[in-house]
Design an enzyme around this catalytic site. Structure first.
Site, mmCIF file in Angstrom:
data_model
loop_
_atom_site.group_PDB
_atom_site.id
_atom_site.type_symbol
_atom_site.label_atom_id
_atom_site.label_comp_id
_atom_site.label_asym_id
_atom_site.label_seq_id
_atom_site.Cartn_x
_atom_site.Cartn_y
_atom_site.Cartn_z
ATOM 1 N N ASP A 30 0.834 -1.202 0.000
ATOM 2 C CA ASP A 30 0.000 0.000 0.000
ATOM 3 C C ASP A 30 0.870 1.253 0.000
ATOM 4 O OD1 ASP A 30 -2.384 1.384 -0.005
ATOM 5 O OD2 ASP A 30 -2.604 1.358 2.168
ATOM 6 N N HIS A 47 2.704 3.503 -8.874
ATOM 7 C CA HIS A 47 2.521 2.074 -9.131
ATOM 8 C C HIS A 47 3.715 1.493 -9.900
ATOM 9 C CE1 HIS A 47 -1.431 1.983 -7.426
ATOM 10 N NE2 HIS A 47 -1.926 2.853 -8.294
ATOM 11 N N ASN A 78 -10.646 -2.808 -6.002
ATOM 12 C CA ASN A 78 -9.892 -1.793 -6.739
ATOM 13 C C ASN A 78 -10.530 -1.398 -8.069
ATOM 14 O OD1 ASN A 78 -6.587 -2.938 -5.678
ATOM 15 N ND2 ASN A 78 -7.959 -1.424 -4.776
ATOM 16 N N ARG A 204 -5.326 -2.033 8.710
ATOM 17 C CA ARG A 204 -6.445 -2.917 8.384
ATOM 18 C C ARG A 204 -5.958 -3.960 7.390
ATOM 19 N NH1 ARG A 204 -7.526 2.078 6.099
ATOM 20 N NH2 ARG A 204 -7.460 2.134 3.811
#
Length: 252
Positions: A30, A47, A78, A204
């Site tokens: 992430d 990315h 996503n 998370r």
């Protein structure tokens, strides 16, 4: 079609506690978009930077004793991102597989993909299939890429396959237990992850390996994925080795 229940599951436990590192590390990669935006660049720039970081981490695994590495590349959620970002990611996946195929094969890396391939474009799926075939004989690092993957989706698909086998009489419903369902999961040939790492400061699990990570150790770190290094992975593995994992038992 169901997973082959005759294929034995590998032991889901980790290496014994007391200084041993993780056998299987799973990473939620992430922070790519925030990394790019902090530099005034579009999210896709992050990315691309994150994809380059994957190679360094994969290459570090043998030296750290990591036999299995699972990375979360694209989730079932996503698709909610902008069409531009999703299209850019799919193009990135195609380019990455094409570029890295030979290198992964020569480095004795075996690659598997988990997730639902039905929504992915045919060219990408063809490349995924080819990479799996090209590396099928390798017995070094086992790299699993979660692509269009969601833990709930995986369990739902597994349950459908299990129900189909019950309906056609090849599986007795009375024999269904917590050892049965994993045979129908995407990860049926993999051990459960010992250590799950999430980068970027979020705490998370984002629908990642819900069944498999029931007894995993977690590390939530602030580092954004494009800044994550092999050295930091090594420190986390060393920290893992100092943990006492009891799996529900009591220390005697």
């Amino acid at each position: 079609m169901s997973k082959n229940p005759d294929i034995p599951l590998q032991d889901s436990g980790s290496l014994s506690p007391g200084g041993d590192g993780p056998r299987h590390v799973a990473i939620i990669m992430d922070g790519n978009g925030r990394w790019a935006q902090a530099r005034g660049r579009p999210r896709l720039f992050g990315h691309h930077a994150g994809a380059k970081r994957v190679r360094e981490v994969v290459e570090a695994c043998p030296g750290l004793g990591i036999e299995y590495l699972t990375i979360f590349a694209f989730s079932t959620e996503n698709w909610k991102r902008t069409q531009t970002e999703v299209a850019g990611l799919m193009n990135l996946f195609r380019r990455y597989i094409s570029r890295e195929m030979a290198a992964l094969a020569t480095r004795n890396v075996r690659v598997r993909f988990i997730g639902d391939r039905l929504r992915l474009d045919a060219k990408l799926v063809k490349l995924m299939d080819r990479l799996e075939v090209e590396t099928a004989g390798n017995d070094g690092t086992h790299l699993t890429v979660a692509l269009n993957y969601g833990g709930r989706d995986e369990v739902a698909r597994a349950t459908k396959r299990l129900a189909h086998d019950v309906a056609n009489g090849t599986l007795n419903p009375e024999e269904v237990d917590e050892e049965t369902l994993p045979r129908y999961l995407d990860t049926y040939v993999l051990p459960d992850p010992d250590l799950v790492i999430r980068t970027s400061g979020e705490a998370r699990i984002s629908n990642f390996l819900l069944w498999q990570s029931a007894y995993s150790e977690y590390e939530f770190i602030d580092t954004l994925w494009p800044d994550f290094t092999a050295a930091e992975l090594g420190r986390l593995c060393e920290k893992f080795g100092r943990r006492e994992r009891r799996f529900g038992t009591v220390k005697t």
